[in-house]
Write a protein that holds these residues in place. Structure first.
Motif, PDB file in Angstrom:
ATOM      1  N   GLN A  60      -3.545   2.734 -31.698  1.00 38.30           N
ATOM      2  CA  GLN A  60      -3.580   3.165 -30.305  1.00 38.30           C
ATOM      3  C   GLN A  60      -2.196   3.081 -29.667  1.00 38.30           C
ATOM      4  OE1 GLN A  60      -6.634   0.972 -28.197  1.00 38.30           O
ATOM      5  NE2 GLN A  60      -8.108   1.331 -29.836  1.00 38.30           N
ATOM      6  N   LEU A  61      -1.473   2.011 -29.988  1.00 35.33           N
ATOM      7  CA  LEU A  61      -0.143   1.826 -29.404  1.00 35.33           C
ATOM      8  C   LEU A  61       0.814   2.915 -29.883  1.00 35.33           C
ATOM      9  CD1 LEU A  61       0.929  -0.280 -27.433  1.00 35.33           C
ATOM     10  CD2 LEU A  61       1.960  -1.475 -29.361  1.00 35.33           C
ATOM     11  N   LYS A  62       0.683   3.306 -31.146  1.00 37.25           N
ATOM     12  CA  LYS A  62       1.513   4.394 -31.665  1.00 37.25           C
ATOM     13  C   LYS A  62       1.264   5.678 -30.883  1.00 37.25           C
ATOM     14  CE  LYS A  62       2.011   2.860 -36.491  1.00 37.25           C
ATOM     15  NZ  LYS A  62       1.607   3.146 -37.897  1.00 37.25           N
ATOM     16  N   LYS A  63      -0.001   5.922 -30.533  1.00 41.79           N
ATOM     17  CA  LYS A  63      -0.332   7.135 -29.792  1.00 41.79           C
ATOM     18  C   LYS A  63       0.189   7.064 -28.356  1.00 41.79           C
ATOM     19  CE  LYS A  63      -4.094   8.814 -32.622  1.00 41.79           C
ATOM     20  NZ  LYS A  63      -5.284   9.662 -32.662  1.00 41.79           N
ATOM     21  N   PHE A 103       3.009   5.892 -27.490  1.00 45.38           N
ATOM     22  CA  PHE A 103       4.427   6.245 -27.526  1.00 45.38           C
ATOM     23  C   PHE A 103       4.672   7.668 -28.037  1.00 45.38           C
ATOM     24  CE2 PHE A 103       4.647   1.578 -27.565  1.00 45.38           C
ATOM     25  CZ  PHE A 103       5.520   1.394 -26.497  1.00 45.38           C
ATOM     26  N   ASN A 104       3.586   8.416 -28.272  1.00 46.20           N
ATOM     27  CA  ASN A 104       3.701   9.836 -28.631  1.00 46.20           C
ATOM     28  C   ASN A 104       3.299  10.664 -27.410  1.00 46.20           C
ATOM     29  OD1 ASN A 104       3.590  12.427 -29.619  1.00 46.20           O
ATOM     30  ND2 ASN A 104       2.066  12.006 -31.200  1.00 46.20           N
ATOM     31  N   PRO A 105       4.255  11.254 -26.682  1.00 46.52           N
ATOM     32  CA  PRO A 105       3.936  11.975 -25.438  1.00 46.52           C
ATOM     33  C   PRO A 105       2.914  13.088 -25.620  1.00 46.52           C
ATOM     34  CG  PRO A 105       6.315  11.682 -25.673  1.00 46.52           C
ATOM     35  CD  PRO A 105       5.693  11.280 -26.981  1.00 46.52           C
ATOM     36  N   THR A 114       0.152  13.135 -27.197  1.00 48.96           N
ATOM     37  CA  THR A 114      -1.239  12.681 -27.124  1.00 48.96           C
ATOM     38  C   THR A 114      -1.697  12.469 -25.687  1.00 48.96           C
ATOM     39  OG1 THR A 114      -0.708  10.314 -27.220  1.00 48.96           O
ATOM     40  CG2 THR A 114      -0.946  11.485 -29.322  1.00 48.96           C
ATOM     41  N   GLY A 115      -0.762  12.206 -24.779  1.00 45.80           N
ATOM     42  CA  GLY A 115      -1.119  11.910 -23.395  1.00 45.80           C
ATOM     43  C   GLY A 115      -1.741  10.529 -23.243  1.00 45.80           C
ATOM     44  N   ALA A 116      -1.680   9.707 -24.309  1.00 46.78           N
ATOM     45  CA  ALA A 116      -2.315   8.385 -24.267  1.00 46.78           C
ATOM     46  C   ALA A 116      -1.675   7.463 -23.243  1.00 46.78           C
ATOM     47  CB  ALA A 116      -2.264   7.737 -25.655  1.00 46.78           C
ATOM     48  N   TYR A 117      -0.417   7.736 -22.903  1.00 47.84           N
ATOM     49  CA  TYR A 117       0.282   6.901 -21.917  1.00 47.84           C
ATOM     50  C   TYR A 117      -0.431   6.939 -20.559  1.00 47.84           C
ATOM     51  CZ  TYR A 117       2.141  11.367 -20.271  1.00 47.84           C
ATOM     52  OH  TYR A 117       2.259  12.639 -19.789  1.00 47.84           O
ATOM     53  N   LYS A 118      -1.189   8.016 -20.302  1.00 47.14           N
ATOM     54  CA  LYS A 118      -1.912   8.125 -19.035  1.00 47.14           C
ATOM     55  C   LYS A 118      -2.983   7.048 -18.919  1.00 47.14           C
ATOM     56  CE  LYS A 118      -1.475  13.195 -19.080  1.00 47.14           C
ATOM     57  NZ  LYS A 118      -2.247  14.459 -19.178  1.00 47.14           N
ATOM     58  N   GLY A 119      -3.444   6.559 -20.060  1.00 48.08           N
ATOM     59  CA  GLY A 119      -4.494   5.551 -20.061  1.00 48.08           C
ATOM     60  C   GLY A 119      -3.979   4.129 -20.061  1.00 48.08           C
TER      61      GLY A 119
END
Length: 446
Positions: free
Chosen positions: A339-342, A344-346, A348-353
């Motif tokens: 999850q942490l890798k995702k 830091f991958n823009p 995926t948009g995971a940083y929004k969460g």
């Protein structure tokens, strides 16, 4: 009351994790005769809620619940006590100790976090065991309840065989596995199909908000009547299980819509199952092909008795719980890293969460449950351990990197370099903290 219960569990869990993490630094420091000046739960900027000096150490509780700390003499940490470092090194100071001892002191906190997380999982399995719906027992496939599921490439009736080549044990684990996964295999109408998880799946999931996008298929049980329903006096009752519509068999709720569509504004015959047996009821559909009822649920034991699903219940002896709990802890760690890798991958948009204290607090249940409390605490302990291992100077991992560099090269970084590195790391951490908590605030107003 619900907010109070959530907050109470969060503060208890946080306090436990902080105290034990700092104890992981404190104990080896004392064993190596290093002076510990402070041992604090929460931060004490300007003043403390409580403090008491015992020996060389002041034990206290601060008023800022953002963590905790031990202040070790002769160490550059969040206290930024540079005056002490300007004086000649003393034998009781951290900087005077051999590198291997300093390394153990710095790793003590994360070691405790990992041991604690794994130990809690072991004790949870030993105490409560496991009760879950195996994915293999969902014989007729999933129910896609949201457009996000269709965007993923799923259709109602699909059987999910594996994600990233791994079989999924519990059905409830599927959403999390899709978040961490990159590909999956389904069986559709007897055909095996491999699909990719869209790179922006997490972004869409965050934007969509809470609620499942897939579910086990469920029977059509009448929960109640809408205010506008014309069928309140039809003889249809709450808790009726609909078995057929105009002689067309209905096993699952998702099958009913297609059949009802054919009979808009018409009267239809429903075969329903009740405690006393099966009965036929006549109802009138509205212009949308709706009966005007809400969807009800059946208890798990009734679902099993009627042959829909069989739950798995497993109890563990302590000898069995140790390897099973260890495996659960290891999977929690590896999933978190994915999850942490995702994040830091823009793409995926995971940083929004990325969330702060509100997000963490919200994962606790609104009713007090020791099983849920300990399960969440185990997860947070492993998460805290890994986060502290990141090579950011203000974290334990940053100190570990500098100590390992010294042990390998024989050259110790200067105090001035360590001071600047600590400041830089602190700024980075504060920026991440502000971003995560700002996300929480924004979500409150979405």
């Amino acid at each position: 009351m619900e907010v109070f219960i959530k907050a109470s569990q969060f503060l208890l869990s946080l306090s436990l994790l902080i105290v034990l993490h700092e104890l992981g630094h404190f104990i080896p420091a004392k064993l190596f005769k290093t002076r510990v000046e402070k041992f604090y739960l929460f931060f004490d900027y300007k003043f403390s809620i409580f403090k008491k000096k015992i020996g060389d150490t002041v034990y206290g509780i601060g008023w800022i619940p953002l963590g905790g700390y031990v202040k070790i003499s002769g160490m550059i940490d969040e206290s930024m006590d540079t005056e002490q470092l300007a004086l000649p090194p003393q034998p009781w100071e951290f900087r005077s100790k051999p590198a291997w001892q300093r390394l153990i002191i710095m790793l003590g906190g994360v070691i405790v976090n990992f041991i604690l997380g794994f130990a809690i999982y072991i004790l949870i399995l030993f105490t409560w065991g496991e009760n879950y719906l195996p994915n293999d027992n969902v014989k007729d496939g999933v129910w896609v309840t949201d457009s996000l599921g269709y965007d993923l490439g799923l259709q109602t009736g699909d059987k999910i065989k594996s994600i990233d080549g791994n079989k999924v044990k519990a059905f409830s684990s599927l959403p999390g596995e899709f978040v961490n996964g990159t590909s999956f295999v389904i069986e559709r109408n007897g055909e095996t199909i491999e699909k990719e998880v869209p790179v922006d799946f997490i972004s869409k999931l965050i934007e969509r908000g809470k609620g499942p996008f897939i579910s086990p298929r469920i029977p059509f049980v009448v929960g109640g009547f809408s205010d506008t329903s014309v069928n309140k006096e039809s003889g249809l009752k709450s808790k009726d299980l609909i078995l057929a519509i105009n002689n067309t068999p209905i096993k699952y709720f998702d099958e009913a819509s297609e059949v009802l569509e054919k009979y808009k504004n018409q009267e239809v015959s429903l075969l329903v199952k009740r405690k006393k047996g099966e009965e036929t009821v006549q109802v009138t559909l509205d212009e949308n092909g709706k009966i005007g009822v809400s969807l009800g649920t059946l208890p798990a034991e009734d679902m099993e008795r009627l042959g829909y699903y069989t739950l798995e219940t497993k109890e563990y002896t302590l000898a069995e719980a140790i390897p099973a709990g260890t495996a659960k802890g290891y999977k929690t760690l590896t999933d978190y890293i994915k999850q942490l890798k995702k994040v830091f991958n823009p793409e995926t948009g995971a940083y929004k969460g990325l969330g702060g204290f509100i997000s963490i607090g919200s994962i606790f249940p609104s009713t007090w449950s020791w099983q849920s409390f300990w399960s969440i605490t185990a997860f947070l302990s492993i998460m805290l351990g890994f986060m502290n291992l990141l090579p950011i100077p203000a974290l334990d991992g940053g100190h570990v990197v500098f100590t390992l560099y010294e042990m390998i090269t024989g050259r110790k970084p200067s105090d001035k370099f360590l001071e600047y590195a600590q400041i830089t790391g602190f700024v980075v951490l504060m920026a991440l903290l502000l971003f995560a908590n700002a996300n929480d605030v924004i979500k409150l107003f979405d």
